[in-house]
Write an enzyme that holds these catalytic residues in place. Structure first.
Site, PDB file in Angstrom:
ATOM      1  N   ASP A   1       0.891  -1.169   0.000  1.00  0.00           N
ATOM      2  CA  ASP A   1       0.000   0.000   0.000  1.00  0.00           C
ATOM      3  C   ASP A   1       0.924   1.212   0.000  1.00  0.00           C
ATOM      4  O   ASP A   1       1.420   1.618   1.055  1.00  0.00           O
ATOM      5  CB  ASP A   1      -0.897  -0.023   1.233  1.00  0.00           C
ATOM      6  CG  ASP A   1      -1.861   1.161   1.255  1.00  0.00           C
ATOM      7  OD1 ASP A   1      -2.277   1.614   0.172  1.00  0.00           O
ATOM      8  OD2 ASP A   1      -2.170   1.641   2.360  1.00  0.00           O
TER       9      ASP A   1
ATOM     10  N   GLU B   1      -1.102  -1.309  -4.830  1.00  0.00           N
ATOM     11  CA  GLU B   1      -2.360  -0.596  -5.042  1.00  0.00           C
ATOM     12  C   GLU B   1      -2.180   0.422  -6.156  1.00  0.00           C
ATOM     13  O   GLU B   1      -1.226   1.207  -6.145  1.00  0.00           O
ATOM     14  CB  GLU B   1      -2.818   0.118  -3.770  1.00  0.00           C
ATOM     15  CG  GLU B   1      -4.175   0.784  -3.950  1.00  0.00           C
ATOM     16  CD  GLU B   1      -4.714   1.348  -2.651  1.00  0.00           C
ATOM     17  OE1 GLU B   1      -5.336   0.598  -1.888  1.00  0.00           O
ATOM     18  OE2 GLU B   1      -4.486   2.537  -2.418  1.00  0.00           O
TER      19      GLU B   1
ATOM     20  N   ASP C   1      -2.777   1.140   6.826  1.00  0.00           N
ATOM     21  CA  ASP C   1      -1.905   0.871   5.686  1.00  0.00           C
ATOM     22  C   ASP C   1      -1.414  -0.579   5.717  1.00  0.00           C
ATOM     23  O   ASP C   1      -1.255  -1.214   4.674  1.00  0.00           O
ATOM     24  CB  ASP C   1      -0.697   1.814   5.699  1.00  0.00           C
ATOM     25  CG  ASP C   1      -1.105   3.251   5.908  1.00  0.00           C
ATOM     26  OD1 ASP C   1      -1.310   3.961   4.907  1.00  0.00           O
ATOM     27  OD2 ASP C   1      -1.239   3.663   7.077  1.00  0.00           O
TER      28      ASP C   1
END
Length: 195
Positions: free
Chosen positions: A9, A70, A143
């Protein structure tokens, strides 16, 4: 057969990392989870270097088969999206240097994979990741949970995406063969059937 995915992330202040092993079916197991942090008042090149160095350590320690990142999407804060994109690039380069496949998943794909809803909120994602991976406590900060969710998403979507890519490649091959036959038939018609 075990497949190990490093989910990332990306973020400049907090970059979530999660390593998940997948087996047959939908079996998943958390190997490690954490967050790389950089101070907001440090120069951008030094922040990116710190993330790259930390990521290299994770890659050395866990030796993933694939890296799932991501996908950056439009946000209102341009500085945030730029930092996220820069970290994504650092991660992609590090993986490419090792010959690892890199796959990008959108936030809605990840949410849909782990919760069943592409519009789930962060709390729902964290709750489901905790349950799916049978963790004793919810990963913090969000996260870290998001990184685990990315890895799970890829483990569950990867086989389908691979089959789709194989089908597309086969369709392209058939289309090329068909065009070649049509061209040969047209050539034969122009020459009156002469070889």
């Amino acid at each position: 057969m075990r497949v190990r995915v490093l989910g990332v992330d990306p973020g400049l202040t907090r970059c979530g990392l999660g390593v998940v092993d997948g087996g047959s079916g939908r079996t998943v197991h958390c190997v490690d989870v954490g967050v790389l942090r950089t101070p907001a008042d440090e120069d951008l090149p030094h922040r990116l270097l710190a993330i790259a160095d930390g990521l290299e350590q994770w890659l050395d320690r866990h030796r993933p088969d694939t890296v799932a990142i991501e996908r950056v999407f439009s946000q209102h804060n341009v500085r945030t999206v730029m930092g996220t994109a820069q970290v994504s690039g650092v991660v992609a380069v590090a993986a490419a240097r090792r010959g690892l496949p890199v796959v990008f998943h959108t936030p809605s794909e990840v949410k849909a994979a782990v919760t069943g809803s592409g519009s789930a909120d962060k709390k729902q994602v964290t709750t489901m990741v905790t349950k799916l991976l049978k963790l004793a406590a919810a990963p913090r900060p969000a996260d870290a949970a998001d990184a685990l969710a990315l890895a799970v998403c890829h483990l569950w979507r990867g086989p389908m995406l691979r089959r789709m890519a194989e089908a597309e490649a086969r369709a392209a091959q058939l289309a090329r063969a068909h065009r070649a036959r049509l061209a040969a038939a047209a050539q034969q018609a122009r020459t009156g059937g002469a070889p």
